[in-house]
Design a protein around this motif. Sequence first.
Motif, mmCIF file in Angstrom:
data_model
loop_
_atom_site.group_PDB
_atom_site.id
_atom_site.type_symbol
_atom_site.label_atom_id
_atom_site.label_comp_id
_atom_site.label_asym_id
_atom_site.label_seq_id
_atom_site.Cartn_x
_atom_site.Cartn_y
_atom_site.Cartn_z
ATOM 1 N N GLY A 28 35.717 1.392 -97.268
ATOM 2 C CA GLY A 28 35.771 0.968 -95.880
ATOM 3 C C GLY A 28 34.512 1.414 -95.160
ATOM 4 O O GLY A 28 33.621 2.049 -95.743
ATOM 5 N N LYS A 29 34.434 1.115 -93.886
ATOM 6 C CA LYS A 29 33.222 1.381 -93.115
ATOM 7 C C LYS A 29 32.864 2.861 -93.072
ATOM 8 O O LYS A 29 31.684 3.230 -93.125
ATOM 9 N N ARG A 68 43.542 -4.706 -85.737
ATOM 10 C CA ARG A 68 44.147 -3.426 -86.112
ATOM 11 C C ARG A 68 44.977 -2.880 -84.954
ATOM 12 O O ARG A 68 44.496 -2.773 -83.837
ATOM 13 N N GLN A 74 35.952 -4.888 -88.653
ATOM 14 C CA GLN A 74 34.563 -4.449 -88.633
ATOM 15 C C GLN A 74 33.792 -5.096 -89.775
ATOM 16 O O GLN A 74 34.332 -5.407 -90.836
ATOM 17 N N LYS A 112 35.388 -8.841 -89.473
ATOM 18 C CA LYS A 112 35.445 -9.261 -88.067
ATOM 19 C C LYS A 112 35.983 -10.685 -87.978
ATOM 20 O O LYS A 112 35.522 -11.596 -88.670
ATOM 21 N N TRP A 142 37.669 -3.245 -99.600
ATOM 22 C CA TRP A 142 38.259 -2.901 -98.305
ATOM 23 C C TRP A 142 39.710 -3.397 -98.275
ATOM 24 O O TRP A 142 39.973 -4.573 -98.539
ATOM 25 N N THR A 151 39.796 4.355 -91.284
ATOM 26 C CA THR A 151 40.072 3.765 -89.982
ATOM 27 C C THR A 151 39.817 2.260 -89.944
ATOM 28 O O THR A 151 40.483 1.524 -89.216
ATOM 29 N N SER A 152 38.874 1.796 -90.718
ATOM 30 C CA SER A 152 38.489 0.387 -90.657
ATOM 31 C C SER A 152 39.512 -0.542 -91.304
ATOM 32 O O SER A 152 39.498 -1.751 -91.039
ATOM 33 N N THR A 153 40.405 -0.002 -92.140
ATOM 34 C CA THR A 153 41.323 -0.861 -92.895
ATOM 35 C C THR A 153 42.786 -0.442 -92.824
ATOM 36 O O THR A 153 43.660 -1.203 -93.249
#
Length: 384
Positions: free
Chosen positions: A87-88, A338, A329, A333, A111, A142-144
């Motif tokens: 992830g990010k 989320r 993200q 995007k 991801w 947090t990104s996924t």
Amino acid sequence: MDDKLMLMIPGPTPVPEQALLALAKHPIGHRSGEFSKVMAEVTEGLKWLHQTQNDVLVLTASGTGALEAGIINFLSPGDRVLCGANGKFGERWVEVCTAYGIQVETISAPWGQALDPEAFRLQLEADTAKEIKAVIITHSETSTGVVNDLETINRHVKAHGQALIIVDAVTSLGAMNVPVDAWDLDVVGSGSQKGYMIPPGLGFVSVSPKAWEAYKTAKCPRYYLDLGKYRKDAAKNSTPYTTPVNLVIALQTTLRMMREEGLEQIFARHSRHRAATRAAIKALNLGLLADDASAAYSITAVQPPEGLDAEKIRSVLKKQFSIVMAGGQDHLKGKIFRIGHLGFVSDRDILTAISALEATLRELGYEGAVPGAGVAAAVRVLAS
């Protein structure tokens, strides 16, 4: 309507009124005896939350600053490390290591999928010369909305014998069980605007005795983020640089609230909100990026129905209902949104967010679920 904005994002998270009132107080001197007493209570509360007797240091920084400090204080340029990236934020720690000349080897997963602990075991067991100095893991991505199996990965790190475990716990601490001492975690970083229930501005780093030994020989450049300075001043209930005193006073308030609720109750509340949110999304026949086995307590990443852009859903939610959900993200995007259910979030907030999401989907022409199905599914979980 003004002043009705409702945050349902992974951070910043909602702030309790008690903490907002603490923020509104006149500042006090950050070198005063009065503030020293506040710092003493906050430090003790942070150790309780981290479930540790190790140092827990307070930095004026974001979660990224806390993790950068957690990397550069214990490693040297040229050191070999393993870094999980799914992830990010996992990818961000790879970038931080690269910036400081650390030799980083990435263990990746797509991801939306969890890292495979077996990949870490194989890499660590193959390192018979004990050259790997650290393993860097994002616990809750947090990104996924994916949680990685930190406990199992850490067991492999401990079997290696030499490597440190460095953990991004930004969206897990205060929401999920992160028993620092029981799991023997060396370095754990987090940020104030998540489970701690206060605005952005403070970063936290817990440091084990083993990590402090590594600190003695670490050669990455550092000044403001030199944790040795923070440790020295923490022993005097102070900090080496100007502290945002009102944020610390607000943290004193929220830590008291958390202690009153109790750790097990906090974890159970977040688990219940995860279950209710996921049940609602399934009842609405929407997609979930993470599977049930790897779903984080704090974030649910949702795939919108065919033909609907996630950004359009977010836009209507904010415009019509003053509810903010987070977008995807980078390459996600427009493909996911989320829902944050982290920190100062109640059952009422979950039901409000789900009902507004249902209304938004109907307004956008979605007819793929029975009206009220999402709310009904969430209610069944919350009432059980």
